[in-house]
Design an enzyme around this catalytic site. Structure first.
Site, short mmCIF file in Angstrom:
data_model
loop_
_atom_site.label_atom_id
_atom_site.label_comp_id
_atom_site.label_asym_id
_atom_site.label_seq_id
_atom_site.Cartn_x
_atom_site.Cartn_y
_atom_site.Cartn_z
N GLU A 217 0.68 -0.99 0.10
CA GLU A 217 0.02 -0.03 -0.15
C GLU A 217 1.07 1.35 -0.01
O GLU A 217 1.48 1.61 1.01
CB GLU A 217 -0.97 -0.04 1.21
CG GLU A 217 -1.84 -1.29 1.27
CD GLU A 217 -2.84 -1.07 -0.16
OE1 GLU A 217 -2.98 -0.25 -0.55
OE2 GLU A 217 -3.40 -2.34 -0.14
N CYS A 251 -2.01 9.31 2.44
CA CYS A 251 -1.27 8.67 1.04
C CYS A 251 -2.32 9.13 -0.01
O CYS A 251 -1.74 9.11 -1.05
CB CYS A 251 -1.09 7.14 1.43
SG CYS A 251 -2.80 6.18 1.72
#
Length: 462
Positions: A217, A251
């Site tokens: 991720e 993110c």
């Protein structure tokens, strides 16, 4: 011959974890269910400690810490507990006629001992949500929190010890990059990593030596495409909310905005108004605005300002690790602010002549973790979605897809694999194909010497 344990001090911890998995106690439904319940109970018992740690590490208010750090974990736990029994069931599959008599089955089984490496920006949630999937799948875990958020890392260990004890089921390991390297040198059954693309490459390189599957991720530069027909006030408010949430250290935060040239100045003005509405004239005094994780990251963000002209914001307080919400215009497209992930409260604004130009801009760059399109036209929105590739996408909002219950993950340089909901279970599970045949009807035509005409095979198999 050198002792491999002396070569790698982390090896005994890993072997202890692997021995725990080999005991097979993690496989039954009841064990997994009870451990999920124990995790939830422990988090609830230590909520105040979690919030205090997040305030110490990142200046997070409870209004960000609860939904983004703890609430999402509760959602994952509730979903897993509700559906776990169904996820664990083998699925019957009808076999082709050529395999009759016989039965087919897809059987989910745990991959084994997992390594989870968490990041510092959402240090509790991004370490614990993957753990929910690992527990549900029947894996056990060695968990390494980020050393850059030490207060949260200490609370994570407290939560895990309270929930699971210290028997090798869930082991928390602390340390910096050297510890991560030692962990990655060991053999794992699956590795789950959240962090930067650069470190993700190192994780994948280490995993490749053992052919270990990875869930990465990562991040990247998630764009906002703003058309001339967008509701600018709402668009600016939503983008600046996503950009300043956790001081931009997210993110999937909007990384830059491609705005139709006809509305660029209005968009900039609306963004400034939105920030004032959120945090007042001095965001540093707001209880709701966070801080940058470290002095090094603060300095990096300050350097990025050189890539454009500050339209508003830009003030820094090193002592408080404070960076003001900032918009950049007249941006140099080759500057680091447009080539590196920002991971802070800076939003470069680039004007474009059309949405087609914006689409081309995105397609010329690495695939992002998220993409956000703002338009009143469903046709335009669909065109953006069809012509771009990203880990996830939202039309007329930002960030919210991570809490949708649907799989979350990247594509290409923004990551691989996904989690949340059933995807978390699948991330730590191997689906084994099983075919069972009776002794009866062992037809000789399948064995040499072959005498059946090839035309028979053509008819049966196409």
């Amino acid at each position: 011959m050198r002792d491999p344990v002396r070569l790698n001090p982390i090896a005994p911890t890993v072997e202890r974890a692997r021995a725990f998995f080999r005991s097979d106690v993690t496989r039954p439904y009841e064990f997994r269910r009870d451990r999920l319940r124990a995790l939830e109970a422990s988090i609830r018992a230590h909520e105040a400690d979690v919030f205090e740690a997040l305030r110490a590490d990142l200046g997070k208010s409870i209004y960000e810490a609860y939904p983004a750090e703890v609430g999402l974990v509760y959602v994952d736990l509730k979903h897993a507990l509700k559906h776990l029994k169904d996820w664990m069931k083998p699925v019957a599959r009808r076999l082709p006629m050529t395999f009759w008599p016989g039965t087919g089955q897809q059987r989910p089984e745990p991959l084994g001992t997992a390594l989870i490496i968490g990041p510092w920006n959402y240090p509790f949630q991004l370490a614990t949500s993957p753990l929910v999937g690992a527990i549900a799948s029947g894996c056990n875990v060695v968990l390494k929190p980020s050393e850059l958020s030490p207060a949260t890392a200490a609370v994570i260990e407290k939560v895990m010890r309270h929930a699971f004890g210290d028997d090798g089921y869930v082991t928390v390991v602390h340390g910096g990059p050297e510890t991560s390297q030692q962990l990655l040198a060991e053999t794992w059954d699956v590795i789950f990593f959240t962090g930067s693309t650069r470190v993700g490459q190192l994780v994948m390189e280490a995993a490749s030596k053992h052919l270990t599957p990875v869930i990465l991720e990562l991040g990247g530069k998630s764009p906002c495409l703003v058309d001339a027909d967008a509701d600018l006030e709402t668009t600016a408010r939503r983008i600046m909310w996503g950009k300043t949430y956790n001081a931009g250290q997210t993110c999937i935060a909007p990384d830059y905005a491609l705005v139709h040239q006809d509305v660029k100045q209005r968009f900039v003005d609306a963004c400034q108004q939105a920030v004032r509405g959120f945090y007042g004239d001095d965001p540093k005094a707001s209880r709701d605005y966070g801080r940058i994780i470290s002095a090094r990251h603060l300095q990096r963000l300050s350097t990025l300002l050189q890539g454009g002209r500050v339209a508003f914001g830009g003030r820094v307080d090193e002592a408080q690790k404070y960076f003001e919400p900032t918009l950049l215009v007249d941006v140099d497209l080759k500057a680091p602010v447009m080539t590196e992930e920002i991971f802070g409260p800076i939003l470069p604004v680039v004007d474009v002549a059309s949405m087609d130009e914006a689409i081309a801009f995105v397609r010329d760059r690495p695939k992002p973790l998220a993409l956000y399109a703002f338009t009143s036209s469903p046709t335009t929105a669909d065109r953006v979605l069809e012509k771009t590739s990203s880990g996830g996408a939202v039309v007329n909002d930002v960030v919210i897809h991570i809490a949708s219950g649907m799989p979350f993950g990247g594509v290409g340089p923004s990551g691989m694999g996904a989690y949340h909901g059933k995807a978390s279970f699948d991330a730590f599970t191997h689906t084994k194909t099983v075919v069972k045949k009776p002794w009866a009807l062992d037809l000789k035509v399948r064995y040499p010497p072959y005498q059946v005409p090839v035309s028979v095979f053509r008819k049966l198999l196409g």
